[in-house]
Design a protein around this motif. Structure first.
Motif, short mmCIF file in Angstrom:
data_model
loop_
_atom_site.label_atom_id
_atom_site.label_comp_id
_atom_site.label_asym_id
_atom_site.label_seq_id
_atom_site.Cartn_x
_atom_site.Cartn_y
_atom_site.Cartn_z
N ASP A 91 13.60 -0.78 73.51
CA ASP A 91 12.20 -1.09 73.78
C ASP A 91 12.09 -2.46 74.44
O ASP A 91 11.69 -2.59 75.60
N ILE A 123 11.31 7.42 75.59
CA ILE A 123 9.90 7.03 75.77
C ILE A 123 9.09 7.34 74.52
O ILE A 123 8.30 6.51 74.04
N HIS A 152 9.57 4.93 71.43
CA HIS A 152 9.04 3.56 71.48
C HIS A 152 7.61 3.47 71.99
O HIS A 152 7.08 2.36 72.11
N ASN A 153 6.98 4.61 72.32
CA ASN A 153 5.63 4.56 72.88
C ASN A 153 4.74 5.62 72.23
O ASN A 153 5.21 6.68 71.82
N ASP A 154 3.46 5.31 72.15
CA ASP A 154 2.47 6.25 71.61
C ASP A 154 1.91 7.05 72.78
O ASP A 154 0.92 6.66 73.42
N CYS A 155 2.54 8.18 73.08
CA CYS A 155 2.07 9.02 74.19
C CYS A 155 2.47 10.47 73.91
O CYS A 155 3.29 10.74 73.03
N CYS A 214 10.88 2.05 79.02
CA CYS A 214 9.95 1.45 78.06
C CYS A 214 9.51 0.04 78.47
O CYS A 214 9.06 -0.74 77.62
#
Length: 706
Positions: free
Chosen positions: A96, A123, A126-129, A177
């Motif tokens: 990240d 992705i 480490h990401n809110d998607c 990221c």
């Protein structure tokens, strides 16, 4: 340049000591290494294979596995000592905030999952998607790093990518990221010059937008000149010189750094032999006392055996430091090869023997990886046009260089010429015999006369066999040795030829660096003393000094045994130095062919001009013209109509879109397939050239830091 928003460096490493305990003793891979990286800075780390560059990078993010261990030092990232964090805390930072581009894409990518899945998972971790958003971002990343047809290739597996494409996928994963720091371990080793230029531009853009910091681990001095703000030189696990990149290039202050710079081949280099550093990197178990470089240093004295030199200021302001006891005694300026250009026309070899390889109308097609059973057998069948109507002749004793971007068909052409791939059309005549008509037993006998050095040393060496067995196997298969003792003696001789020694005999491939693995592959190809060798990127994974040794060795063997080479590479400096003739490939076709002098001097094919303009500059203070091709490399499944290069050509005309260009002979045997040349081979009024290759070989005067 660094763009720091804080007085505190982004990363500070202090007295790092990383060791590996083995049956033979303790390997001190990083022995008291200290450095810092500012926000927005690109910090280069150079040195030969085994110097400790990669271990230093892996130590920063805690990826040292058993039997390795970090035994001392501090690693502070944004003020926090990473060595004190839990594994969960470290994992949240790794990938990240700090990402790594690994040297070996085949081992870094999981073969059981598609490339897209692996990037998407990174992705999502480490990401809110959503998964669809992650997939869309993955496709954009693959496009950004130059992978053609990203919408389709996102679902391909690592083994379905070329070596260069796998490396690009790793770069995409590292960027996924938006990290603050990227540790890039030989990030462009497998990339051709145009994709390398795109990657450099991409990293520059990210630095400008996000203040991204990069630790660039490399053996490519041109890449350092192009990318870095500061650079450190490592040798035998220690940092021996550090300073601003312009000062290091203009006025190096350590004999080892001078040796690295003088080993680099450059355009229009008049030297017949490259200046390799004598000897080899010491075994880090039995490192010499005093200065570890002294066994290879022409300036070493008895004092150098007794005292380990500390890092001391070597320039104004203290930013430039060097660990050399003779710092005030050596005239470093006279040690540098200053200006390698020459006004004399180079003498090009033309007195070769009879043709050893004659290929006529070669074609090779592959089925697309993702083609369904219905499409393959009942529908409109598609093919990958890997090699399209290639004809060439290679004479005995000659070196034919083949250059072009990844995916243009270079490696496929080499394998077809040896019948490792069966040609779909065309003939191949080897020493008067049509090998396309040979049966299995005849081909087996042919293998003692033709050999190949493969591009990827990681996957071409059997991980379950020792070096003795790997190199000795061809000797046994072709009855070249009578017993095991004779085999051992011959393998030791071959290892010494490629800069290794008897102590490596009983080790396995995983115990070697990437450069050492490549040397083993070259030794294996030379084992049966072949007449014709296809060398597929044989020095791309090697540091500059070993590269110089291998190139000199190939030249020596060619002269001694009248060897013939097909030399495939993306480094045009190396190709110019070693080749007699050069063929430039694009999407399966040879678009330009001629002697070295003809290909490297205008008029060029527009594609050749782009390749030449993309060569990294040799000094950070030299401004050089770069021509970026329009768009991305088209799909080899559906190549463009007319001239295949017209979709990317800055000089394309309407007729280029529909009419396939005929081959034009310009001067002697200089041939170009392009509508910008008339039937007599003369450039038309539409032809323009914008680069001067000779400017790329001009050296900034040593001793004058810019």
């Amino acid at each position: 340049m660094p763009v720091s928003s804080s007085d505190e460096p982004l990363l500070e490493v202090e007295n790092l000591r990383t060791e590996f305990r083995t049956d033979r003793g303790t390997v001190k891979a990083a022995d008291g290494v200290s450095f810092s990286i500012e926000r927005g800075e690109t910090y280069g780390v150079v040195g030969e294979s085994g110097a400790g560059k990669t271990v230093t990078g892996l130590s920063v993010i805690g990826l040292i596995d058993n039997p390795g261990q970090i035994v001392g030092g501090e690693i502070r990232y944004k003020g926090r000592d990473l060595r004190t964090l839990s594994q969960e805390e470290l994992r949240s930072i790794r990938g990240d905030e700090i990402a790594m581009i690994f040297q070996d894409p085949m081992t870094a990518l999981n073969p059981a999952y598609t490339v897209g899945t692996q990037i998407i998972d990174t992705i999502l971790t480490h990401n809110d998607c959503s998964k669809s958003e992650a997939r869309e971002r993955t496709i954009k990343l693959l496009e950004d790093v130059g992978i053609p047809d990203p919408e389709e290739r996102v679902d391909s597996y690592p083994h379905q990518f070329s070596g260069g494409m796998r490396q690009r996928a790793l770069i995409a994963m590292a960027l996924s990221c938006d990290p603050d720091l990227i540790i890039a371990d030989e990030p462009t080793t497998a990339l051709d010059v145009t994709i390398q230029a795109q990657i450099l531009d991409l990293l520059d853009d990210l630095q400008e937008k996000h203040g991204l910091s990069i630790q660039l681990i490399t053996h490519d001095m041109g890449l350092v000149a192009e990318m870095c703000d500061r650079v450190s030189v490592m040798y035998a696990g220690k940092k021996i010189e550090e300073g601003p990149v312009g000062e290091i290039f203009s006025s190096p202050k350590h004999p080892y750094t001078v040796g690295l710079m003088n080993a680099v081949p450059r355009l229009n280099d008049p030297r017949e032999r490259l200046e390799a550093i004598p000897g080899n990197m010491p075994d880090l178990i039995d490192n010499p006392s005093g200065c570890s470089f002294r066994p290879r240093c022409e300036y070493a004295t008895e004092e150098c055996k007794q005292i380990e030199p500390p890092l001391e200021p070597a320039g104004a302001g203290g930013a430039h430091t060097s660990a050399c006891l003779k710092l005030d005694e050596i005239d470093f300026d006279t040690s540098i090869v200053p200006d390698r250009t020459t006004d004399e026309t180079p003498v090009e070899g033309t007195n070769f023997g009879e043709p050893i390889i004659e290929a006529d109308g070669l074609q090779k097609y592959f089925d697309p990886e993702n083609q369904s059973w219905f499409e393959k057998y009942l529908g409109d069948r598609d093919y990958v046009h890997a090699v399209e109507d290639v004809s060439l002749t290679v004479h005995r004793g000659e070196t034919l260089g083949i250059v072009g971007e990844s995916g243009c068909g270079k490696s496929t052409l080499g394998r077809v010429l040896l019948r490792l791939y069966e040609p779909d059309e065309g003939t191949i005549v080897y020493s008067g015999d049509d090998i396309t008509e040979m049966g299995r037993s005849e081909l087996r006998n042919l293998r003692s006369e033709v050999q190949m050095v493969f591009q990827d040393p990681f996957s071409s060496l059997n991980p379950q066999k020792t070096v003795l067995d790997i190199i000795g196997r061809p000797l046994e298969v072709h009855d070249q040795v009578a017993n095991s003792e004779e085999k051992r003696e011959r393998v030791v001789e071959l290892l010494e030829d490629v800069g290794m020694s008897e102590r490596h005999l009983n080790r396995y491939p995983h115990e070697f660096s990437g450069g050492q693995k490549q040397r083993i592959g070259i030794a294996r190809a030379l084992a049966v003393e072949p007449d014709f060798i296809v060398a597929d990127e044989p020095v791309s994974a090697l540091d500059v000094s070993v590269q110089a040794k291998i190139i000199n060795m190939l030249d020596d063997l060619q002269e001694k045994y009248d060897l013939t080479y097909l030399f495939i590479a993306h480094d045009l400096n190396v190709v110019q130095h070693i080749s007699d003739h050069i063929g430039v490939m694009y999407l399966g076709e040879i678009v330009e062919f001629g002697t070295v002098q003809q290909v490297f001097e205008p008029p060029y094919h527009p594609y050749t001009e782009i390749l030449l303009s993309s060569i990294p500059k040799h000094h950070p203070d030299v401004d050089e013209e770069r021509i970026d091709p329009d768009g991305e490399l088209p799909s080899a499944i559906h190549p463009p109509s007319g001239c295949r290069f017209h979709t990317r050509c800055p000089q394309a005309m309407p007729e280029c879109e529909t009419k396939n260009p005929e081959q034009r002979t310009i001067d002697g045997n200089h041939e170009i397939s392009c509508h910008l040349f008339d039937s007599d081979g003369n450039p038309t009024d539409e032809y323009e050239t914008t680069i001067d290759v000779s400017a790329k070989s001009q050296m900034v005067d040593p001793g004058e830091p810019q």
